[in-house]
Design a protein around this motif. Structure first.
Motif, PDB file in Angstrom:
ATOM      1  N   UNK A 198      -2.816   0.290 -19.468  1.00 19.70           N
ATOM      2  CA  UNK A 198      -4.226   0.674 -19.602  1.00 19.70           C
ATOM      3  C   UNK A 198      -4.392   2.180 -19.804  1.00 19.70           C
ATOM      4  N   UNK A 199      -3.553   2.966 -19.120  1.00 19.61           N
ATOM      5  CA  UNK A 199      -3.666   4.424 -19.186  1.00 19.61           C
ATOM      6  C   UNK A 199      -2.281   5.033 -19.414  1.00 19.61           C
ATOM      7  N   UNK A 200      -1.674   4.796 -20.582  1.00 24.47           N
ATOM      8  CA  UNK A 200      -0.280   5.232 -20.815  1.00 24.47           C
ATOM      9  C   UNK A 200      -0.079   6.741 -20.740  1.00 24.47           C
ATOM     10  N   UNK A 201      -1.089   7.521 -21.114  1.00 29.36           N
ATOM     11  CA  UNK A 201      -0.927   8.981 -21.085  1.00 29.36           C
ATOM     12  C   UNK A 201      -0.729   9.474 -19.651  1.00 29.36           C
ATOM     13  N   UNK A 202      -1.527   8.956 -18.740  1.00 28.60           N
ATOM     14  CA  UNK A 202      -1.423   9.387 -17.342  1.00 28.60           C
ATOM     15  C   UNK A 202      -0.178   8.868 -16.661  1.00 28.60           C
ATOM     16  N   UNK A 211       0.803  -1.218   0.000  1.00 28.51           N
ATOM     17  CA  UNK A 211       0.000   0.000   0.000  1.00 28.51           C
ATOM     18  C   UNK A 211       0.833   1.264   0.000  1.00 28.51           C
ATOM     19  N   UNK A 212       2.065   1.182   0.486  1.00 23.44           N
ATOM     20  CA  UNK A 212       2.963   2.328   0.446  1.00 23.44           C
ATOM     21  C   UNK A 212       3.768   2.356  -0.853  1.00 23.44           C
ATOM     22  N   UNK A 213       4.123   1.175  -1.356  1.00 20.75           N
ATOM     23  CA  UNK A 213       4.910   1.118  -2.589  1.00 20.75           C
ATOM     24  C   UNK A 213       4.123   1.661  -3.779  1.00 20.75           C
ATOM     25  N   UNK A 214       2.838   1.356  -3.850  1.00 22.38           N
ATOM     26  CA  UNK A 214       2.039   1.797  -5.000  1.00 22.38           C
ATOM     27  C   UNK A 214       2.070   3.316  -5.171  1.00 22.38           C
ATOM     28  N   UNK A 215       1.803   4.128  -4.135  1.00 15.33           N
ATOM     29  CA  UNK A 215       1.883   5.588  -4.340  1.00 15.33           C
ATOM     30  C   UNK A 215       3.281   6.060  -4.737  1.00 15.33           C
ATOM     31  N   UNK A 216       4.313   5.418  -4.189  1.00 13.72           N
ATOM     32  CA  UNK A 216       5.674   5.885  -4.453  1.00 13.72           C
ATOM     33  C   UNK A 216       6.128   5.635  -5.889  1.00 13.72           C
ATOM     34  N   UNK A 217       5.500   4.695  -6.583  1.00 10.56           N
ATOM     35  CA  UNK A 217       5.904   4.426  -7.970  1.00 10.56           C
ATOM     36  C   UNK A 217       4.920   5.027  -8.974  1.00 10.56           C
ATOM     37  N   UNK A 218       4.057   5.914  -8.470  1.00  7.93           N
ATOM     38  CA  UNK A 218       3.095   6.586  -9.346  1.00  7.93           C
ATOM     39  C   UNK A 218       3.518   8.029  -9.596  1.00  7.93           C
ATOM     40  N   UNK A 219       3.176   8.588 -10.758  1.00  7.59           N
ATOM     41  CA  UNK A 219       3.408  10.022 -10.966  1.00  7.59           C
ATOM     42  C   UNK A 219       2.470  10.823 -10.075  1.00  7.59           C
ATOM     43  N   UNK A 220       2.909  11.986  -9.579  1.00  9.42           N
ATOM     44  CA  UNK A 220       2.061  12.765  -8.655  1.00  9.42           C
ATOM     45  C   UNK A 220       0.787  13.287  -9.285  1.00  9.42           C
ATOM     46  N   UNK A 221       0.737  13.295 -10.611  1.00 16.27           N
ATOM     47  CA  UNK A 221      -0.448  13.821 -11.292  1.00 16.27           C
ATOM     48  C   UNK A 221      -1.495  12.757 -11.594  1.00 16.27           C
ATOM     49  N   UNK A 222      -1.287  11.538 -11.136  1.00 17.46           N
ATOM     50  CA  UNK A 222      -2.219  10.459 -11.464  1.00 17.46           C
ATOM     51  C   UNK A 222      -3.578  10.698 -10.795  1.00 17.46           C
TER      52      UNK A 222
END
Length: 378
Positions: free
Chosen positions: A188-192, A136-147
């Motif tokens: 699934x959402x390459x642009x984001x 649950x912590x790893x998922x946010x850390x590997x996401x762009x902040x604008x997701x």
């Protein structure tokens, strides 16, 4: 305070045991009780290694190791925002903006993921697994902040259902669950999920593209090596700072939670392949990039330290860990250099080697058996 919670848990325990008023919520009660206090039961059969640390405490150690990357990521999100808008801001203004941007992503990740975990545990009558504390912590850390937050919710649900529960839950997954979520969202959402983090609606004077995106488009570098190492550059929330990742590596290494062999072999494999690429004349920007710079850009350090060392999906044998790590490092640089359309090769490399990890362990064990048999015959 500790005694107060202990007494409250002991008093309410009968309500959640078999025949109690809330028997169906036993898994939920047990999850909170064992999270707060070390379970009182011990193993009663078989050969087991006894230790003072259980799975929940192991997961908490990993989260502590992730805190430097998390705090730096929060501040960096604010820094990149104010750079993009051209506004002056103090350190605290940057940090506060980052908290407001990152905290909802973390909350959505935990609420959705843990909610599904609790639901599966109740339906199956099993204990709630602890693995999602880290995932649950790893998922946010590997996401762009604008997701968008709804994408975080979809990715977290995919991670728990497809990445873990279909294989039997924590400890049974073949692939790294957090990377499974990222791979799903990426395709699934390459642009984001692209490398252009802060471009939309921002001044033309500030590109906002990540270092990997610049290299893929052969754009001249706009960041110094020191900026890249510190992580004051656009990128996924927790992946930009190699320094913060290395602090986490020290915590994981000292506590014995993370495998030094895997971490070092990933870096060694990446450096080796980067050096080979440098020997090939011509080529694209990735092939001309100094080998050591590959190790500090993109998600290389974060993947080597926090993702490749996943104790479930990584190789288990000591020799296998070295082979596994070397191949991850080599494949990451190969993907970057030979497929610039997908410059961040760490995710695919780890997922691919997750699949081959059991095969690596099999041949390591077979080799040991043959070697010992040859000694007996001699």
């Amino acid at each position: 305070m500790k005694e107060f919670f202990r007494k409250k848990l002991d008093i309410t325990r009968p309500y959640f045991q078999k025949g109690g008023k809330f028997e169906k919520l036993r898994s939920t009660y047990d999850a909170f009780a064992t999270f707060m206090f070390v379970p009182g039961h011990t193993t009663s059969s078989g050969t087991h290694i006894k230790d003072g640390i259980d799975l929940k405490r192991t997961m908490m150690t990993v989260i502590i190791a992730l805190i430097p990357a998390l705090l730096f990521g929060m501040w960096n999100v604010g820094l990149q925002h104010y750079r993009a808008t051209g506004e002056e801001a103090t350190f605290m203004m940057q940090f506060n903006y980052g908290i407001m941007k990152v905290l909802p992503i973390i909350v959505v990740s935990y609420v959705v993921g843990l909610g599904i975990e609790f639901l599966f545990a109740q339906l199956r009558g099993h204990d709630v697994n602890e693995g999602y504390l880290v995932t649950g912590m790893l998922i946010p850390l590997i996401m762009p902040p604008t997701i968008p937050l709804w994408m975080v919710a979809v990715g977290s649900a995919f991670c728990v259902i497809i990445g873990k529960e279909v294989f039997g839950g924590t400890g049974m997954n073949v692939l790294n669950p957090a990377l499974t979520a990222r791979a799903f969202l990426f395709f699934a959402y390459p642009v984001s999920m692209s490398g252009d983090i802060w471009i939309a609606g921002r001044p033309d004077a500030y590109s906002g593209a990540t270092v990997l995106a610049d290299l893929a488009s052969s754009t001249p570098a706009t960041y110094s090596t020191w900026d890249i190492f510190l992580g004051t550059i656009p990128g996924s929330i927790g992946e930009t700072s190699t320094l913060a990742c290395l602090i986490g590596a020290v915590i994981l290494g000292i506590t014995g939670i993370g495998s030094w062999k895997i971490m070092l072999s990933v870096f060694a494999g990446g450096f080796f392949m980067g050096t080979l690429m440098n020997l090939i004349p011509g080529g694209n920007a990735f092939m001309q990039l100094p080998a050591w710079e590959h190790l500090i850009i993109g998600g290389f350090a974060f993947g080597a330290i926090f993702m490749a060392t996943d104790p479930v999906s990584a190789s288990q044998t000591e020799q296998g860990k070295i082979i596994y790590g070397l191949l991850i490092g080599i494949l990451t640089i190969m993907i970057r250099a030979w497929n610039p359309a997908y410059p961040e090769g760490m995710m695919l490399s780890i997922l691919l080697m997750n699949v081959f990890a059991p095969l690596i362990d099999h041949y390591v064990v077979e080799a040991n058996i043959k070697r010992r048999l040859s000694r007996v015959k001699a």
